[in-house]
Design an enzyme around this catalytic site. Sequence first.
Site, short mmCIF file in Angstrom:
data_model
loop_
_atom_site.label_atom_id
_atom_site.label_comp_id
_atom_site.label_asym_id
_atom_site.label_seq_id
_atom_site.Cartn_x
_atom_site.Cartn_y
_atom_site.Cartn_z
CG ASN A 41 -1.96 -0.95 1.18
OD1 ASN A 41 -2.53 -1.61 0.15
ND2 ASN A 41 -2.72 -1.35 2.28
CG ASP A 254 -1.02 0.80 5.10
OD1 ASP A 254 -0.44 0.46 6.20
OD2 ASP A 254 -1.38 -0.18 4.59
#
Length: 319
Positions: A41, A254
């Site tokens: 991510n 993330d």
Amino acid sequence: MIVTLTPNPSLDRALDVETLELGEVNRAVAAHVDPGGKGINVSRALVAQGVASTAVLPTGGADGAHLVALLAEVGVPVVAVPVTGATRSNFTLVERGRGTTKVNAPGAPLAPAEVDALLAAVEGQLALGPRALVGAGSLPAGAGADLFARVAALAGRHGVPLVLDTSGPALAAAVRAGGLDLVKPNDEELAELVGRDLVTVGDVVDAAREVIARGTASVLVSLGAHGALLVRGEGSWWAGGPPLVPASTVGAGDTTLAGYLADERPDAAPADRLRTAVAWGRAAVLLPGTATPTPADVHLDEVRVLPEPDRRLALKELS
């Protein structure tokens, strides 16, 4: 270039439902399949914003091949380490306007030779001189709780800063070993690490300073809807913005980390890095599934940064 390591990658499968009825047949109004895993991510978010990033990950089975293909579609270079076990799938149910329910599979175990191959792939990327290495996510069985500590030792030998986003025994082992440039827990993960509840800003700052005292340069604590706190040797900062109605919170932390790392200037001010981090995370929660924001989605002007926030404030009061 920023290299990411995701030891336990996944396909993220998300379904949007109007209302989730437990024990009943539910019909989705939309479905999403995205590459998943915390380091992946981070790479996706960086590449979507024009920052070069390469993802190192183990892959196995049809879902592993699908994962690599999806990353290629969004322009993320991959160093795939073949393993025997099949890449896992994680599942998310998003109730419109009500919240997100996530179920993560454990992931296939790694054999010792597969762990060695993964570390060799990381060292090969370190030899190219990336700006940073990000180790992120959970560890599959067989990896060993000290995997990220071993990665930190590799990064140290090559003079590459290591940024870590993990939890539990993996985080504790890496923090004990030291040599980390930044760790990014959320408030619950930080509380688990120091062994006590964190209720106020002062609680979080003190806990972060304990981590810094063990050999970590900076601690970035994500607080969900209440923004984020950055603690470094020279000070602390809080950043946040007006309330949002999230489409999906999966991967937002993330993306926040990616935003913090995106500025390539070595002398970038901590407050500026934190503002970008929170703006990227806020943009991510407005997108479905684990979709990544583009520059048009990010609004720095909506984020307020406060140096040395009041230690007496409860975390739930931050806004």
